[in-house]
Scaffold this motif. Structure first.
Motif, PDB file in Angstrom:
ATOM      1  N   PRO A  93       0.814  -1.222   0.000  1.00  0.00           N
ATOM      2  CA  PRO A  93       0.000   0.000   0.000  1.00  0.00           C
ATOM      3  C   PRO A  93       0.842   1.265   0.000  1.00  0.00           C
ATOM      4  O   PRO A  93       1.998   1.273   0.437  1.00  0.00           O
ATOM      5  N   LEU A  94       0.235   2.333  -0.483  1.00  0.00           N
ATOM      6  CA  LEU A  94       0.845   3.663  -0.481  1.00  0.00           C
ATOM      7  C   LEU A  94       0.169   4.489   0.606  1.00  0.00           C
ATOM      8  O   LEU A  94      -1.053   4.656   0.591  1.00  0.00           O
ATOM      9  N   ILE A  95       0.944   5.016   1.535  1.00  0.00           N
ATOM     10  CA  ILE A  95       0.406   5.781   2.647  1.00  0.00           C
ATOM     11  C   ILE A  95       0.630   7.268   2.380  1.00  0.00           C
ATOM     12  O   ILE A  95       1.772   7.724   2.259  1.00  0.00           O
TER      13      ILE A  95
ATOM     14  N   PRO B 254      -6.374  20.114   1.651  1.00  0.00           N
ATOM     15  CA  PRO B 254      -7.043  19.351   0.591  1.00  0.00           C
ATOM     16  C   PRO B 254      -6.102  18.569  -0.319  1.00  0.00           C
ATOM     17  O   PRO B 254      -6.542  17.730  -1.100  1.00  0.00           O
ATOM     18  N   GLY B 255      -4.805  18.831  -0.197  1.00  0.00           N
ATOM     19  CA  GLY B 255      -3.855  18.147  -1.064  1.00  0.00           C
ATOM     20  C   GLY B 255      -3.827  16.650  -0.863  1.00  0.00           C
ATOM     21  O   GLY B 255      -3.662  15.888  -1.819  1.00  0.00           O
ATOM     22  N   GLY B 256      -4.000  16.200   0.386  1.00  0.00           N
ATOM     23  CA  GLY B 256      -3.923  14.776   0.672  1.00  0.00           C
ATOM     24  C   GLY B 256      -4.962  13.962  -0.065  1.00  0.00           C
ATOM     25  O   GLY B 256      -4.657  12.924  -0.673  1.00  0.00           O
ATOM     26  N   SER B 257      -6.206  14.422  -0.037  1.00  0.00           N
ATOM     27  CA  SER B 257      -7.278  13.701  -0.721  1.00  0.00           C
ATOM     28  C   SER B 257      -7.054  13.683  -2.234  1.00  0.00           C
ATOM     29  O   SER B 257      -7.327  12.672  -2.901  1.00  0.00           O
ATOM     30  N   ALA B 258      -6.533  14.781  -2.761  1.00  0.00           N
ATOM     31  CA  ALA B 258      -6.251  14.841  -4.199  1.00  0.00           C
ATOM     32  C   ALA B 258      -5.152  13.849  -4.567  1.00  0.00           C
ATOM     33  O   ALA B 258      -5.220  13.192  -5.617  1.00  0.00           O
ATOM     34  N   THR B 259      -4.142  13.728  -3.710  1.00  0.00           N
ATOM     35  CA  THR B 259      -3.069  12.764  -3.956  1.00  0.00           C
ATOM     36  C   THR B 259      -3.616  11.341  -3.960  1.00  0.00           C
ATOM     37  O   THR B 259      -3.254  10.525  -4.812  1.00  0.00           O
TER      38      THR B 259
ATOM     39  N   PHE C 185      -5.293   7.080   2.951  1.00  0.00           N
ATOM     40  CA  PHE C 185      -5.144   8.441   3.459  1.00  0.00           C
ATOM     41  C   PHE C 185      -4.994   8.400   4.973  1.00  0.00           C
ATOM     42  O   PHE C 185      -5.920   8.057   5.699  1.00  0.00           O
ATOM     43  N   MET C 186      -3.794   8.748   5.444  1.00  0.00           N
ATOM     44  CA  MET C 186      -3.492   8.789   6.870  1.00  0.00           C
ATOM     45  C   MET C 186      -2.808  10.117   7.182  1.00  0.00           C
ATOM     46  O   MET C 186      -1.590  10.174   7.392  1.00  0.00           O
TER      47      MET C 186
ATOM     48  N   PRO D 245       5.212  -4.186   4.974  1.00  0.00           N
ATOM     49  CA  PRO D 245       5.796  -3.387   3.892  1.00  0.00           C
ATOM     50  C   PRO D 245       4.802  -2.378   3.337  1.00  0.00           C
ATOM     51  O   PRO D 245       3.628  -2.690   3.103  1.00  0.00           O
ATOM     52  N   ALA D 246       5.271  -1.164   3.125  1.00  0.00           N
ATOM     53  CA  ALA D 246       4.440  -0.083   2.599  1.00  0.00           C
ATOM     54  C   ALA D 246       5.346   0.985   2.018  1.00  0.00           C
ATOM     55  O   ALA D 246       6.560   1.022   2.294  1.00  0.00           O
ATOM     56  N   VAL D 247       4.758   1.852   1.206  1.00  0.00           N
ATOM     57  CA  VAL D 247       5.463   3.014   0.642  1.00  0.00           C
ATOM     58  C   VAL D 247       4.809   4.262   1.217  1.00  0.00           C
ATOM     59  O   VAL D 247       3.580   4.394   1.176  1.00  0.00           O
ATOM     60  N   LEU D 248       5.613   5.160   1.775  1.00  0.00           N
ATOM     61  CA  LEU D 248       5.087   6.389   2.361  1.00  0.00           C
ATOM     62  C   LEU D 248       5.539   7.597   1.553  1.00  0.00           C
ATOM     63  O   LEU D 248       6.662   7.621   1.033  1.00  0.00           O
ATOM     64  N   LEU D 249       4.672   8.606   1.459  1.00  0.00           N
ATOM     65  CA  LEU D 249       5.000   9.845   0.762  1.00  0.00           C
ATOM     66  C   LEU D 249       5.344  10.931   1.770  1.00  0.00           C
ATOM     67  O   LEU D 249       4.598  11.149   2.728  1.00  0.00           O
ATOM     68  N   ALA D 250       6.445  11.622   1.542  1.00  0.00           N
ATOM     69  CA  ALA D 250       6.858  12.751   2.385  1.00  0.00           C
ATOM     70  C   ALA D 250       6.894  14.003   1.519  1.00  0.00           C
ATOM     71  O   ALA D 250       7.770  14.150   0.664  1.00  0.00           O
ATOM     72  N   HIS D 251       5.934  14.919   1.755  1.00  0.00           N
ATOM     73  CA  HIS D 251       5.818  16.128   0.950  1.00  0.00           C
ATOM     74  C   HIS D 251       6.575  17.323   1.524  1.00  0.00           C
ATOM     75  O   HIS D 251       6.609  18.386   0.896  1.00  0.00           O
ATOM     76  N   SER D 252       7.124  17.197   2.726  1.00  0.00           N
ATOM     77  CA  SER D 252       7.817  18.324   3.357  1.00  0.00           C
ATOM     78  C   SER D 252       8.829  17.791   4.360  1.00  0.00           C
ATOM     79  O   SER D 252       8.777  16.609   4.755  1.00  0.00           O
ATOM     80  N   MET D 253       9.734  18.674   4.798  1.00  0.00           N
ATOM     81  CA  MET D 253      10.722  18.258   5.784  1.00  0.00           C
ATOM     82  C   MET D 253      10.052  17.933   7.123  1.00  0.00           C
ATOM     83  O   MET D 253      10.412  16.965   7.791  1.00  0.00           O
ATOM     84  N   ARG D 254       9.062  18.750   7.514  1.00  0.00           N
ATOM     85  CA  ARG D 254       8.313  18.455   8.735  1.00  0.00           C
ATOM     86  C   ARG D 254       7.602  17.117   8.617  1.00  0.00           C
ATOM     87  O   ARG D 254       7.562  16.331   9.564  1.00  0.00           O
TER      88      ARG D 254
END
Length: 228
Positions: free
Chosen positions: A6-8, A14-19, A32-33, A160-169
Motif C-alpha cells: 500500500p501507499l500511505i 485538501p492536497g492529501g485527498s487529491a493525492t 489516506f493517513m 511493507p508499505a510506501v510512504l509519501l513525504a511532501h515536506s521536511m516536517r
C-alpha cells in the motif's frame, strides 16, 4: 487490481485527498493517513509597491490565504512546482515562473534575474533559504498543525508499505512515528532535503524528479512494482 504494497499518504487536506485520488487512478492501493491539518492564519496585507515579485513554495498558501490575496495580485508569482503554480493561478494570480526543482533553486533563479524585493507567501513553519542579494520577506498566511496519529497507523507501517513525504516536517514526523524499525518500509520524498529529514534505515528512498505530486506518484509506482 491495486498495486501492492500500500501507499500511505500523510499530507494534510485538501492536497492529501487529491493525492489519494491520483494514486488510485494509477492503480495504487492508496490509504489516506494525514499527520497534519492545515488552517488559515490572519495576516496583514502589505503594500504591493514595496515588492517586485511573490514567491510561493506551497499550494496551501494560495488555497488558504483568503480573499485578501487579490490585493497583491499585481505582483508576478514565482512558484515551486506545478501544483503550487496551478493553485496560484486558480486564486487569480499571475504566474510567470514555475520552478521544477526546490525553493532554493527558484530563489537562485530570481536572484540571477536581479529581482531584489521578494514577498514570500508561506506557512508559519518554514525552512530557511539563502536570499542571495535579494530581500526575502516571509509572510505566513497558513499553519500546518500536527494531527493525532491516524487510526490504523501502527498496523499499516508494521508491514511493507510506501510512504509519501511532501515536506521536511512531514518526513521528520513520519520517521518519528515509524521508529527505528523501518527497513521493510520505502519512502518517496519530494526533494533531497526532505529525504535527508527522514533519516536513514529505510528499505528504499526515492526522490521525485520534480517537486510535484505527479513525479512523487511515478516514483511510488516504481517502488510498488519492485516490491510485488
Amino acid at each position: 487490481m491495486s498495486c501492492h504494497p500500500p501507499l500511505i499518504v500523510t499530507r494534510a487536506d485538501p492536497g492529501g485527498s487529491a493525492t489519494v485520488e491520483r494514486a488510485k487512478a494509477m492503480g495504487l492501493d492508496a490509504r489516506f493517513m494525514p499527520l497534519f491539518e492545515a488552517r488559515p492564519l490572519q495576516w496583514d496585507v502589505p503594500d504591493a509597491a514595496d515588492f517586485d515579485a511573490l514567491l510561493m513554495t506551497s499550494a496551501q498558501a494560495a488555497r488558504l490565504a483568503g480573499p485578501d490575496l487579490a490585493r497583491i495580485a499585481s505582483l508576478p508569482v514565482h512558484a515551486v512546482g506545478a501544483a503550487t503554480a496551478a493553485a496560484a493561478a486558480a486564486a487569480g494570480l499571475r504566474v510567470v515562473a514555475t520552478g521544477t526543482r526546490d525553493a532554493q533553486s527558484l530563489i537562485d533563479a530570481m536572484a540571477s534575474q536581479k529581482i531584489q524585493r521578494i514577498l514570500w507567501i508561506c506557512g508559519r513553519d518554514r525552512s530557511d533559504f539563502d536570499a542571495r542579494a535579494a530581500r526575502l520577506v516571509p509572510l505566513p498566511v497558513y499553519a500546518i498543525d500536527a494531527a493525532p496519529r491516524p487510526s490504523g497507523w501502527s498496523e499499516a507501517v508494521a508491514a511493507p508499505a510506501v510512504l509519501l513525504a511532501h515536506s521536511m516536517r512531514g518526513a521528520a514526523r513520519i520517521a518519528d512515528l515509524v521508529g527505528a524499525a523501518r527497513s521493510h518500509l520505502s519512502l518517496v520524498a519530494i526533494s533531497r532535503a526532505v529525504a535527508a529529514a527522514a533519516g536513514e534505515g529505510w528499505g528504499q528512498i526515492a526522490v521525485a524528479a520534480q517537486p510535484d505530486d505527479a513525479s512523487m506518484l511515478a516514483a511510488a509506482h516504481i517502488l510498488c512494482q519492485k516490491a510485488e
